[in-house]
Design a protein around this motif. Structure first.
Motif, PDB file in Angstrom:
ATOM      1  N   VAL A  68       0.858  -1.183   0.000  1.00 27.19           N
ATOM      2  CA  VAL A  68       0.000   0.000   0.000  1.00 27.19           C
ATOM      3  C   VAL A  68       0.893   1.232   0.000  1.00 27.19           C
ATOM      4  O   VAL A  68       1.784   1.358   0.835  1.00 27.19           O
ATOM      5  N   GLU A  69       0.655   2.120  -0.952  1.00 24.09           N
ATOM      6  CA  GLU A  69       1.371   3.390  -1.008  1.00 24.09           C
ATOM      7  C   GLU A  69       0.362   4.517  -0.867  1.00 24.09           C
ATOM      8  O   GLU A  69      -0.684   4.510  -1.512  1.00 24.09           O
ATOM      9  N   VAL A  70       0.699   5.474  -0.031  1.00 24.90           N
ATOM     10  CA  VAL A  70      -0.179   6.618   0.191  1.00 24.90           C
ATOM     11  C   VAL A  70       0.646   7.883   0.031  1.00 24.90           C
ATOM     12  O   VAL A  70       1.750   7.993   0.582  1.00 24.90           O
ATOM     13  N   ARG A  71       0.117   8.829  -0.741  1.00 16.47           N
ATOM     14  CA  ARG A  71       0.781  10.118  -0.922  1.00 16.47           C
ATOM     15  C   ARG A  71       0.101  11.133  -0.016  1.00 16.47           C
ATOM     16  O   ARG A  71      -1.119  11.285  -0.031  1.00 16.47           O
ATOM     17  N   PHE A  72       0.898  11.834   0.780  1.00 24.50           N
ATOM     18  CA  PHE A  72       0.393  12.840   1.705  1.00 24.50           C
ATOM     19  C   PHE A  72       0.894  14.206   1.292  1.00 24.50           C
ATOM     20  O   PHE A  72       2.062  14.368   0.949  1.00 24.50           O
ATOM     21  N   MET A  73       0.004  15.182   1.340  1.00 24.96           N
ATOM     22  CA  MET A  73       0.392  16.576   1.119  1.00 24.96           C
ATOM     23  C   MET A  73       0.848  17.132   2.464  1.00 24.96           C
ATOM     24  O   MET A  73       0.119  17.083   3.447  1.00 24.96           O
ATOM     25  N   ALA A  74       2.070  17.639   2.514  1.00 19.10           N
ATOM     26  CA  ALA A  74       2.677  18.027   3.784  1.00 19.10           C
ATOM     27  C   ALA A  74       1.955  19.189   4.460  1.00 19.10           C
ATOM     28  O   ALA A  74       1.835  19.217   5.680  1.00 19.10           O
ATOM     29  N   TYR A  75       1.459  20.137   3.698  1.00 21.16           N
ATOM     30  CA  TYR A  75       0.859  21.329   4.288  1.00 21.16           C
ATOM     31  C   TYR A  75      -0.662  21.331   4.182  1.00 21.16           C
ATOM     32  O   TYR A  75      -1.291  22.375   4.255  1.00 21.16           O
ATOM     33  N   SER A  76      -1.249  20.169   4.042  1.00 22.27           N
ATOM     34  CA  SER A  76      -2.702  20.066   3.963  1.00 22.27           C
ATOM     35  C   SER A  76      -3.326  20.410   5.319  1.00 22.27           C
ATOM     36  O   SER A  76      -2.790  20.052   6.372  1.00 22.27           O
ATOM     37  N   PRO A  77      -4.462  21.096   5.325  1.00 19.90           N
ATOM     38  CA  PRO A  77      -5.130  21.375   6.600  1.00 19.90           C
ATOM     39  C   PRO A  77      -5.692  20.108   7.251  1.00 19.90           C
ATOM     40  O   PRO A  77      -6.015  20.124   8.438  1.00 19.90           O
ATOM     41  N   LEU A  78      -5.800  19.021   6.507  1.00 23.66           N
ATOM     42  CA  LEU A  78      -6.271  17.758   7.077  1.00 23.66           C
ATOM     43  C   LEU A  78      -5.161  16.996   7.799  1.00 23.66           C
ATOM     44  O   LEU A  78      -5.433  15.998   8.456  1.00 23.66           O
ATOM     45  N   MET A  79      -3.934  17.427   7.681  1.00 21.78           N
ATOM     46  CA  MET A  79      -2.798  16.756   8.318  1.00 21.78           C
ATOM     47  C   MET A  79      -2.748  17.154   9.793  1.00 21.78           C
ATOM     48  O   MET A  79      -2.676  18.333  10.125  1.00 21.78           O
ATOM     49  N   LYS A  80      -2.820  16.155  10.668  1.00 21.65           N
ATOM     50  CA  LYS A  80      -2.784  16.443  12.105  1.00 21.65           C
ATOM     51  C   LYS A  80      -1.345  16.462  12.616  1.00 21.65           C
ATOM     52  O   LYS A  80      -0.926  17.421  13.249  1.00 21.65           O
ATOM     53  N   ARG A  81      -0.586  15.389  12.324  1.00 24.50           N
ATOM     54  CA  ARG A  81       0.813  15.379  12.752  1.00 24.50           C
ATOM     55  C   ARG A  81       1.623  14.404  11.916  1.00 24.50           C
ATOM     56  O   ARG A  81       1.102  13.447  11.360  1.00 24.50           O
ATOM     57  N   ILE A  82       2.916  14.700  11.857  1.00 24.50           N
ATOM     58  CA  ILE A  82       3.892  13.853  11.177  1.00 24.50           C
ATOM     59  C   ILE A  82       4.991  13.575  12.190  1.00 24.50           C
ATOM     60  O   ILE A  82       5.546  14.505  12.775  1.00 24.50           O
ATOM     61  N   GLU A  83       5.286  12.303  12.385  1.00 24.92           N
ATOM     62  CA  GLU A  83       6.295  11.932  13.384  1.00 24.92           C
ATOM     63  C   GLU A  83       7.258  10.919  12.777  1.00 24.92           C
ATOM     64  O   GLU A  83       6.831   9.918  12.206  1.00 24.92           O
ATOM     65  N   ILE A  84       8.542  11.200  12.888  1.00 23.07           N
ATOM     66  CA  ILE A  84       9.556  10.270  12.410  1.00 23.07           C
ATOM     67  C   ILE A  84       9.826   9.260  13.519  1.00 23.07           C
ATOM     68  O   ILE A  84      10.262   9.616  14.608  1.00 23.07           O
ATOM     69  N   ILE A  85       9.557   7.994  13.226  1.00 21.70           N
ATOM     70  CA  ILE A  85       9.740   6.940  14.219  1.00 21.70           C
ATOM     71  C   ILE A  85      11.181   6.448  14.218  1.00 21.70           C
ATOM     72  O   ILE A  85      11.778   6.248  15.273  1.00 21.70           O
ATOM     73  N   GLN A  86      11.720   6.244  13.033  1.00 25.59           N
ATOM     74  CA  GLN A  86      13.090   5.731  12.925  1.00 25.59           C
ATOM     75  C   GLN A  86      13.765   6.396  11.741  1.00 25.59           C
ATOM     76  O   GLN A  86      13.225   6.442  10.640  1.00 25.59           O
ATOM     77  N   LYS A  87      14.961   6.917  11.973  1.00 26.59           N
ATOM     78  CA  LYS A  87      15.741   7.513  10.902  1.00 26.59           C
ATOM     79  C   LYS A  87      16.436   6.413  10.111  1.00 26.59           C
ATOM     80  O   LYS A  87      16.838   5.393  10.652  1.00 26.59           O
ATOM     81  N   ALA A  88      16.568   6.641   8.819  1.00 21.08           N
ATOM     82  CA  ALA A  88      17.230   5.673   7.948  1.00 21.08           C
ATOM     83  C   ALA A  88      18.734   5.865   8.018  1.00 21.08           C
ATOM     84  O   ALA A  88      19.228   6.952   8.328  1.00 21.08           O
ATOM     85  N   LYS A  89      19.440   4.788   7.722  1.00 22.10           N
ATOM     86  CA  LYS A  89      20.864   4.947   7.508  1.00 22.10           C
ATOM     87  C   LYS A  89      21.036   5.723   6.220  1.00 22.10           C
ATOM     88  O   LYS A  89      20.113   5.838   5.428  1.00 22.10           O
ATOM     89  N   LYS A  90      22.196   6.241   5.992  1.00 23.66           N
ATOM     90  CA  LYS A  90      22.413   7.074   4.811  1.00 23.66           C
ATOM     91  C   LYS A  90      22.052   6.304   3.550  1.00 23.66           C
ATOM     92  O   LYS A  90      22.606   5.255   3.263  1.00 23.66           O
ATOM     93  N   SER A  91      21.104   6.843   2.809  1.00 20.26           N
ATOM     94  CA  SER A  91      20.652   6.209   1.582  1.00 20.26           C
ATOM     95  C   SER A  91      21.424   6.791   0.407  1.00 20.26           C
ATOM     96  O   SER A  91      21.747   7.973   0.380  1.00 20.26           O
ATOM     97  N   LYS A  92      21.691   5.963  -0.579  1.00 23.80           N
ATOM     98  CA  LYS A  92      22.415   6.422  -1.753  1.00 23.80           C
ATOM     99  C   LYS A  92      21.479   6.974  -2.815  1.00 23.80           C
ATOM    100  O   LYS A  92      21.922   7.487  -3.818  1.00 23.80           O
ATOM    101  N   ARG A  93      20.187   6.846  -2.594  1.00 25.45           N
ATOM    102  CA  ARG A  93      19.217   7.292  -3.585  1.00 25.45           C
ATOM    103  C   ARG A  93      18.194   8.226  -2.946  1.00 25.45           C
ATOM    104  O   ARG A  93      17.884   8.111  -1.766  1.00 25.45           O
ATOM    105  N   ALA A  94      17.651   9.122  -3.756  1.00 25.11           N
ATOM    106  CA  ALA A  94      16.635  10.045  -3.275  1.00 25.11           C
ATOM    107  C   ALA A  94      15.242   9.428  -3.352  1.00 25.11           C
ATOM    108  O   ALA A  94      14.370   9.765  -2.569  1.00 25.11           O
TER     109      ALA A  94
END
Length: 114
Positions: A68-94
């Motif tokens: 399942v893939e979901v696209r979220f708009m970061a500045y949407s008024p429907l967005m309540k909160r965004i929380e980073i649970i775990q940081k990734a190790k350095k990725s070689k790709r964007a």
């Protein structure tokens, strides 16, 4: 106001911003009129599109053995909160679109199993 813009600043330090490969928890309102009804989604960030007010990001997770893939708009008024649970190790790709073909690599992350 809620510090959301700090997650998407390109010039911020990698530990302060949202990066591809991070495990992210997102909580959104279901409607503007009923603020008590919320839905949540946890997944691996596979892509970020920084376009000013139209900034968005894609999260991917396996739900009932279906990707399942979901696209979220970061500045949407429907967005309540965004929380980073775990940081990734350095990725070689964007953009981590290779996780679509190899879903087993996604669940090597312990934070998604919780």
């Amino acid at each position: 106001v809620d510090g959301r813009s700090k997650l998407f600043v390109r010039r911020a330090r990698p530990k302060d911003r949202l990066c591809a490969g991070d495990v992210v928890f997102v909580e959104t309102f279901n409607s503007m009129s009923d603020t008590s009804a919320t839905s949540s989604f946890t997944g691996v960030c596979i892509a970020i599109y920084r376009r000013g007010i139209d900034t968005s990001f894609i999260l991917r997770n396996m739900v009932l053995n279906v990707g399942v893939e979901v696209r979220f708009m970061a500045y949407s008024p429907l967005m309540k909160r965004i929380e980073i649970i775990q940081k990734a190790k350095k990725s070689k790709r964007a953009k981590l679109f290779y996780l679509r073909e190899n879903p087993g690599r996604t669940f090597q992350l312990k934070a998604l199993k919780k």
